[in-house]
Design a protein around this motif. Structure first.
Motif, PDB file in Angstrom:
ATOM      1  N   ARG A  28     -10.230   1.538  10.778  1.00  0.00           N
ATOM      2  CA  ARG A  28      -8.480   0.815  11.551  1.00  0.00           C
ATOM      3  C   ARG A  28      -8.366  -0.570  10.997  1.00  0.00           C
ATOM      4  O   ARG A  28      -7.523  -1.521  10.178  1.00  0.00           O
ATOM      5  N   LEU A  32      -6.314  -2.433   8.090  1.00  0.00           N
ATOM      6  CA  LEU A  32      -4.924  -3.143   8.579  1.00  0.00           C
ATOM      7  C   LEU A  32      -5.133  -4.456   7.773  1.00  0.00           C
ATOM      8  O   LEU A  32      -3.931  -5.052   7.494  1.00  0.00           O
ATOM      9  N   GLN A  36      -2.394  -6.171   4.792  1.00  0.00           N
ATOM     10  CA  GLN A  36      -2.202  -7.797   4.667  1.00  0.00           C
ATOM     11  C   GLN A  36      -2.773  -8.103   3.544  1.00  0.00           C
ATOM     12  O   GLN A  36      -1.498  -8.924   3.414  1.00  0.00           O
ATOM     13  N   LEU A 104      -5.059   4.851  10.158  1.00  0.00           N
ATOM     14  CA  LEU A 104      -4.247   4.271  11.352  1.00  0.00           C
ATOM     15  C   LEU A 104      -3.588   4.692  11.649  1.00  0.00           C
ATOM     16  O   LEU A 104      -3.983   5.979  11.901  1.00  0.00           O
ATOM     17  N   ASP A 108       1.042   2.065  13.844  1.00  0.00           N
ATOM     18  CA  ASP A 108       0.750   0.857  12.374  1.00  0.00           C
ATOM     19  C   ASP A 108       1.584   1.294  11.058  1.00  0.00           C
ATOM     20  O   ASP A 108       1.940   0.836  10.421  1.00  0.00           O
ATOM     21  N   LEU A 138       0.819  -6.738  10.762  1.00  0.00           N
ATOM     22  CA  LEU A 138      -0.123  -6.208  11.231  1.00  0.00           C
ATOM     23  C   LEU A 138      -1.450  -6.458  11.287  1.00  0.00           C
ATOM     24  O   LEU A 138      -2.204  -6.158  11.505  1.00  0.00           O
ATOM     25  N   GLN A 141      -1.392  -6.248  15.112  1.00  0.00           N
ATOM     26  CA  GLN A 141      -1.823  -4.559  15.409  1.00  0.00           C
ATOM     27  C   GLN A 141      -3.440  -4.455  14.715  1.00  0.00           C
ATOM     28  O   GLN A 141      -4.166  -4.242  15.776  1.00  0.00           O
ATOM     29  N   GLU A 142      -3.475  -5.355  14.124  1.00  0.00           N
ATOM     30  CA  GLU A 142      -5.024  -5.504  13.493  1.00  0.00           C
ATOM     31  C   GLU A 142      -5.964  -6.274  14.484  1.00  0.00           C
ATOM     32  O   GLU A 142      -7.324  -5.799  14.783  1.00  0.00           O
TER      33      GLU A 142
END
Lengths: 172, 340
Positions: A28, A32, A36, A104, A108, A138, A141-142
């Motif tokens: 994941r 991510l 990007q 994901l 996400d 993102l 999220q990462e």
């Protein structure tokens, strides 16, 4: 004999599930980060090349690694055959089809879905601002995903096999 | 073929289906159909199948939100069914390839060019920024002008602008009202000068074409869609006054060509061009030479003797009717009445 076969099956299933979950957790943040980078390419295509969205998406797919390239390639192809459908609609439908096949999570997907707002219809500056916003989200999220890998990665790797062993012992 | 103002198709004025248009006439519809929403394509397809003469007669297709789709020709308009807001929006998406940001400058100027050289004029609510038009949003009207080239339109003109003595060509101003054929004539003139005319003993020369409104070469993403000759350099979308000077400085043309001159800021560029030994071909809106004299920018160019020939066109006997060719003293060199 049957008991041994059943125990092996339970142990294998639990260990496999744990391993797959652990793999998804590790994949994941990588995905991510890749998304990007892809959005960075998209921003460049829009800002400097003023490339129309279908060509920009195809170009992004060429510069992206798997499985992110699939999302942009399909979106680019569908935009070429848009038949009057809006870019936002096409992006959302591509995302809905692509997301379940990846590591994901739903959150996400929601962040990526934000890209649809004004996609292709907003002025260039707004378009770029939206891409940067999604990119930043993102990135957050990462960061969360990496923390989760540190906390839960090994738990899932060994946890599946341990739980399987416990079940086998209880049944035995 | 009868042109009527009507809502919907009239069955009583259909022409026999055996009247099949030639393939070059059909080509523009094949090029344009993908830019119409799927709901309008069958309507256009059916209309042109039933009325094949429309292929050659249609010059514009107009879409207006909430009003009938209009096929416009020089004989009149044919109104089809009402275009919905959604259909107009879909057409805009298709024309802009779902990428309005990529056409910001075109939206600001109010038109964009499609592959094949067809031009789409845009109207709607203008968004202003500092008193200047920033964009048009939402778009409520589209005017798709069908690009047609008429190779050979300048066949008759070229021998009349070659001087006997010194110089390569007479600098020439083509004057006509809108739709009179001045751009078509200029385009073919550029093509012939660039390609050369062996029958007149003219070798091809380098032409610098400043195409501010993309009407002559009809560039799509920088590439000319119309045949403007092998020795023509095109500066697309560039203001004429700046473009003429840029061409002179950077491309070393022997002939400069541009469309619709007449503003005061063009005067200096024209002056620089004529004093550089370059022949200038240009067009201007007007019914006759008197109209030109009344416009300050053009009057100044006349005072400078910028042009040695004036070609006046009209629509009297259809687009491209030649009303006369005049010299720098405004004496008729050739009487009019013929068609290009």
């Amino acid at each position: 004999m049957l008991k041994l076969f059943g125990s092996t099956l339970i142990l294998g299933a639990c260990a496999g599930t744990g391993w797959m979950r652990s793999r998804d957790l590790r994949n994941r943040p990588r995905l991510l980060a890749g998304l990007q980078a892809s959005l960075g390419v998209l921003a460049t295509e829009i800002a400097y090349g003023a490339t129309p969205l279908p060509e920009a998406m195809i170009q992004v797919s060429r510069c992206s690694s798997r499985p992110a390239n699939g999302l942009f390639a399909v979106a680019g192809q569908r935009l070429r055959e848009a038949q009057g459908r809006s870019a936002a609609e096409i992006w959302r439908s591509c995302l809905d089809e692509w997301l379940p096949g990846t590591s994901l999570e739903k959150s996400d997907g929601e962040e990526l879905g934000r890209l649809a707002l004004g996609l292709g219809t907003a002025p260039r500056d707004d378009q770029l601002a939206r891409i940067h916003e999604v990119k930043n989200r993102l990135a957050l999220q990462e960061r969360d995903a990496r923390e989760l890998v540190e906390r839960m990665g090994k738990v899932w790797s060994y946890g599946g096999a341990l739980i399987g062993s416990v079940i086998v012992l209880v049944i035995w | 073929m009868r042109w009527v103002q009507a809502k919907g198709l009239l069955s009583d004025d259909r022409v026999p289906k055996e009247t099949i248009p030639n393939r070059s006439e059909q080509k523009w519809l094949d090029q344009l159909l993908p830019y119409f929403p799927p709901s309008l394509r069958p309507l256009l397809d059916e209309t042109y199948s039933n009325f094949p003469d429309l292929f050659s007669e249609t010059s514009e297709i107009r879409l207006r939100a909430g009003r009938p789709l209009a096929l416009c020709g020089y004989r009149g308009d044919r109104l089809l069914r009402t275009v919905t807001d959604e259909e107009l929006l879909q057409t805009v998406h298709l024309i802009a390839q779902c990428s309005l940001y990529a056409f910001e400058e075109e939206f600001r100027q109010g038109f964009l060019t499609l592959p094949g050289g067809h031009r789409v004029g845009l109207a709607g609510r203008t968004v202003l920024d500092g008193g200047k038009v920033k964009t048009i949003h939402p778009v409520s009207s589209l005017n798709i002008r069908i690009a047609r080239q008429f190779p050979g339109a300048a066949d008759w003109l070229l021998p009349r602008i070659v001087p006997v003595g010194e110089g390569l060509f007479f600098s020439t101003l083509i004057i006509s009202p809108p739709g009179g054929g001045k751009t078509t004539l200029l385009r073919d003139l550029v093509r012939q000068i660039s390609s050369g005319r062996p029958d007149l003993g003219l070798a091809g020369v380098t032409v610098g074409l400043v195409d501010e409104r993309s009407e002559i070469a009809a560039c799509y993403r920088g590439s000319p869609q119309n045949d403007v000759g092998p020795r023509t350099d095109v500066l697309d979308g560039c203001p004429k006054s700046e473009g003429l000077q840029r061409m002179l400085r950077s491309m070393g043309p022997q002939v400069l060509a541009t469309d619709e001159i007449g503003r005061m800021e063009d005067v200096r560029a024209v002056e620089e061009a004529i004093h550089s030994g370059v022949a200038l071909f240009a067009t201007a809106h007007g019914q006759n030479l008197e109209d030109i004299v009344r416009r300050p920018g053009l009057a100044e160019m006349l005072r400078m003797n910028a042009f040695q020939r004036f070609v006046v066109l009209s629509r009297r006997r259809g687009p491209g009717t030649v009303e006369g060719i005049f010299d720098e003293n405004r004496n008729a060199v050739e009487e009019g009445g013929r068609l290009c």
